[in-house]
Design an enzyme around this catalytic site. Structure first.
Site, mmCIF file in Angstrom:
data_model
loop_
_atom_site.group_PDB
_atom_site.id
_atom_site.type_symbol
_atom_site.label_atom_id
_atom_site.label_comp_id
_atom_site.label_asym_id
_atom_site.label_seq_id
_atom_site.Cartn_x
_atom_site.Cartn_y
_atom_site.Cartn_z
ATOM 1 N N GLU A 218 0.829 -1.311 -0.191
ATOM 2 C CA GLU A 218 -0.086 0.173 0.072
ATOM 3 C C GLU A 218 0.809 1.415 -0.184
ATOM 4 O O GLU A 218 0.357 2.300 -0.233
ATOM 5 C CB GLU A 218 -0.914 0.012 1.268
ATOM 6 C CG GLU A 218 -1.942 0.748 0.901
ATOM 7 C CD GLU A 218 -3.345 0.296 2.008
ATOM 8 O OE1 GLU A 218 -3.650 1.277 2.765
ATOM 9 O OE2 GLU A 218 -3.483 -0.855 2.090
ATOM 10 N N ASP B 287 -2.850 -3.443 3.218
ATOM 11 C CA ASP B 287 -3.070 -3.404 4.572
ATOM 12 C C ASP B 287 -4.156 -4.324 4.944
ATOM 13 O O ASP B 287 -4.978 -4.513 4.070
ATOM 14 C CB ASP B 287 -3.757 -1.783 5.038
ATOM 15 C CG ASP B 287 -3.005 -1.129 6.104
ATOM 16 O OD1 ASP B 287 -1.933 -1.808 6.657
ATOM 17 O OD2 ASP B 287 -3.048 -0.182 6.452
ATOM 18 N N TYR C 114 -0.962 -3.940 14.355
ATOM 19 C CA TYR C 114 -2.120 -3.238 13.277
ATOM 20 C C TYR C 114 -2.937 -2.613 13.915
ATOM 21 O O TYR C 114 -3.517 -3.218 15.236
ATOM 22 C CB TYR C 114 -2.687 -4.621 12.597
ATOM 23 C CG TYR C 114 -3.601 -4.111 11.550
ATOM 24 C CD1 TYR C 114 -3.151 -3.214 10.345
ATOM 25 C CD2 TYR C 114 -4.979 -4.021 11.535
ATOM 26 C CE1 TYR C 114 -4.161 -2.922 9.412
ATOM 27 C CE2 TYR C 114 -5.944 -3.429 10.665
ATOM 28 C CZ TYR C 114 -5.258 -2.993 9.639
ATOM 29 O OH TYR C 114 -6.198 -2.292 8.782
#
Length: 629
Positions: A16, A112, A314
């Site tokens: 990303e 992601d 995350y």
């Protein structure tokens, strides 16, 4: 000469961001740099810059939709399409991606690991007309170990189809409602001179702020009286509560004046307080706003940066649990925190010492695989942080202390309740004494920054020793107080309200159950709040969020509950979660939205009133609306 079958297969990995792509390329051995990608070891690693594609604009479907006209509403495309975002850099990078994908033998989607990341990369693959098999890299942290483990256990892209469908349904739903309602309201009520922006999550969020403000504006303070008395330097309060009439309070005051105070009951109870649960994104944003005044967007950017630097996991999560397989890795993480130093000081070493070298505490409040879907709560990775900015360090410190806290013992305290009586009127005082601080030692340097924690500390007072039956003189007081309106929203309380679709819920377990019907996703709420600032619908007054005259007028103008009800938006949000969990059909969700949009258009078109929004001159709007901050 090499045949095609002998040719080394080329796998294209797409991340990303360039920085993430560089990390992945280093781990898998793609070390040669090219324009827009890295290559080596049978891999080509390329990247997007976040979104490269977007849903087509109305005018891309038919020239008739280029002009804003009531006669063209509702705009409902037969089939939704995507297009490249018009930007030179994006077009150049996409041409590279397209060329690589057309020649690839396989693709690894390294976007992601969430709904938006899935959508971004799927759209790029569709636009590039990729035909080869696709695997999915699904990891919860960016450490070298996690990337290696992820590549050793690549998933099938098909496993994430429901995630993609939920993201696609969200995007289409936002398009249908936003495009149609914004044009509809602007043309009908904005006198064509002011764009009235309406959004599926944005408008109910604004309604929360406006409704709270009206409650405050319409609030009429009323006096009440509180009877208390000071006995042995301790303030006891009458258990009867408030006196709404001054005469009643004065009468009670006269009854007790000059008569002895007698202790009627002394009760001591011991209790335990569990450590707070680990952070999800919203609870982290709430704490950062309360303690440091950080906006939701600033906190999201900081925790995203810590994730990309490999120091935390995350961040865009809405669970406060860890799956059971994380438990064996926790000693390693604590060891990394033990060695962490900021300015030559090891802030966590003394906190970790008591639990080092022993089996760690394991409770269902922390480790529960059934409460984890794609990602677990936000925790440190065990990688020792280096070169953090002051703001990053503050956020990291919260995550680290919260993580250490869950392995420490419960806090033990004793609560003493003393009841007293003067001529039939009962009084009470409560004191709390910490016997063993347990997990509370982690609160450390932050504890004074939080009003709620200060309040809790004030209540932690040790009372003198009272004996049942003792008696003596006292000094009574009758104090006039005023009822107070509800507080203005700040970012912390607004995030909590969005999480529970506007319902006030203090209980952690109940709040967790209501998250399914919250409005917006954890990762999008910060952006929604920022959009309201950009549109000049709200402004900041210190920590308060205040609706501007335009924001108030817009909510007053909207009669259609569908557009401004948190509960209805929460129901949509639940359906999107159900699409992700394979419990609801994406096609049905879109059909329902098309119906709702058509109904809204018809209702507004038939509105016979002459409602209009007061148009503020741009400079006045800026002055009153405040700047985005």
């Amino acid at each position: 000469m090499q045949t095609v079958s002998e040719r080394k297969k080329m796998i294209v990995c797409i991340a990303e961001k360039p920085s993430v792509a560089r990390d992945i390329a280093r781990i898998i051995g793609a070390r040669a740099s090219h324009d827009g990608y890295m290559e080596g070891n049978g891999y080509q690693v390329t990247w997007t810059f976040g979104h490269l594609c977007t849903l087509k604009e109305p005018g891309d479907y038919t020239p008739a939709w280029r002009q804003w006209a009531l006669t063209q509403l509702p705009m409902i495309p037969l089939r939704f399409g995507i297009k490249l975002i018009p930007d030179r850099g994006i077009e150049k990078q996409f041409a590279t991606i397209e060329r690589l994908m057309q020649q690839a033998d396989g693709i690894v989607n390294c976007g992601d690991a969430g709904q938006e990341g899935e959508l971004i990369q799927r759209w790029v693959m569709q636009k590039a007309q990729a035909k080869c098999p696709v695997k999915r890299l699904w990891i919860s942290s960016m450490t070298d170990e996690a990337i290696r483990e992820g590549f050793a256990n690549l998933k099938d892209q098909q496993d994430y189809q429901p995630l993609y469908l939920a993201g696609l349904s969200r995007a289409i739903g936002d398009w249908l409602l936003g495009m149609n309602a914004t044009r509809l309201y602007t043309l009908k009520y904005g006198q064509n001179r002011q764009v009235l922006s309406i959004g599926r999550v944005q408008t109910p969020t604004l309604a929360l702020i406006v409704n709270r403000q009206k409650e405050i504006d319409n609030f009429k303070p009323e006096p009440y009286w509180v009877l208390a008395t000071v006995y042995r330097d301790t303030t006891f309060t009458a258990t009867k509560g408030k006196f709404m009439k001054k005469e009643e309070g004065e009468e009670a005051f006269k009854t007790i004046e000059g008569k002895p105070f007698t202790v009627t009951k002394v009760e001591k109870k011991e209790g335990k307080e569990q450590p707070p649960q680990l952070y999800d994104l919203t609870s982290l944003q709430v704490d950062c706003n309360r303690k440091f005044g950080f906006s939701a967007e600033m906190t999201l950017n900081l925790i995203q940066s810590l994730y990309e630097k490999k120091f935390t996991t995350y961040p865009r999560v809405d669970t406060q649990y860890l799956s059971d397989d994380i438990y064996p890795k926790c000693p390693h993480t604590l060891n990394g925190l033990y060695q962490t130093k900021f300015g030559g000081v090891a802030p966590y070493a003394e906190l970790i010492k008591p639990i080092g070298g022993k089996p760690l505490k394991k409770t269902k409040r922390v480790f529960d695989t059934s409460k984890v879907t794609d990602h677990h709560a936000i925790i440190p990775t065990g990688v020792i942080p280096q070169n953090l900015s002051d703001a990053e360090q503050k956020v990291f410190d919260l995550v680290a202390r919260r993580f250490i806290g869950v392995f420490l013992p419960d806090c033990k305290f004793s609560t003493t309740t003393v009841l007293g009586e003067v001529d039939g009127i009962e009084f009470k005082v409560t004191g709390k004494e910490i016997l063993e601080p347990g997990w509370r030692v982690v609160r450390g340097m932050q504890k004074e920054d939080n009003d709620e924690e200060k309040k809790a500390d004030d209540e932690e007072r040790t009372l003198p020793t009272f004996e049942k039956g003792e008696s003596g003189p006292h000094t009574p007081t009758l104090t006039e107080k005023m009822t107070t309106p509800p507080p203005y929203y700040n970012e912390a309380s607004l995030l909590r309200a969005m999480e529970t679709a506007g319902k006030f819920v203090e209980d952690e377990t109940l709040r967790a159950a209501m998250k399914e019907n919250g409005i917006g996703r954890p990762s999008s709420r910060a952006g929604i709040i920022e959009t309201l600032f950009k549109r000049h619908y709200i402004r900041r007054e210190r920590k308060r969020l205040v609706a501007t005259p335009t924001g108030i007028e817009l909510i007053d103008l909207i009669r259609e509950e569908l557009l401004k009800s948190c509960e209805l938006t929460g129901i949509w949000e639940k359906k999107l979660r159900d699409i992700e969990a394979r419990k609801y059909d994406a096609g049905q969700f879109i059909e329902e939205l098309k119906q709702q949009v058509t109904t809204i258009v018809n209702e507004v078109m038939c509105d016979p009133t002459n409602r209009r929004i007061t148009v503020m001159p741009p400079e006045e709007q800026k002055k009153k609306g405040g700047k985005k901050s």
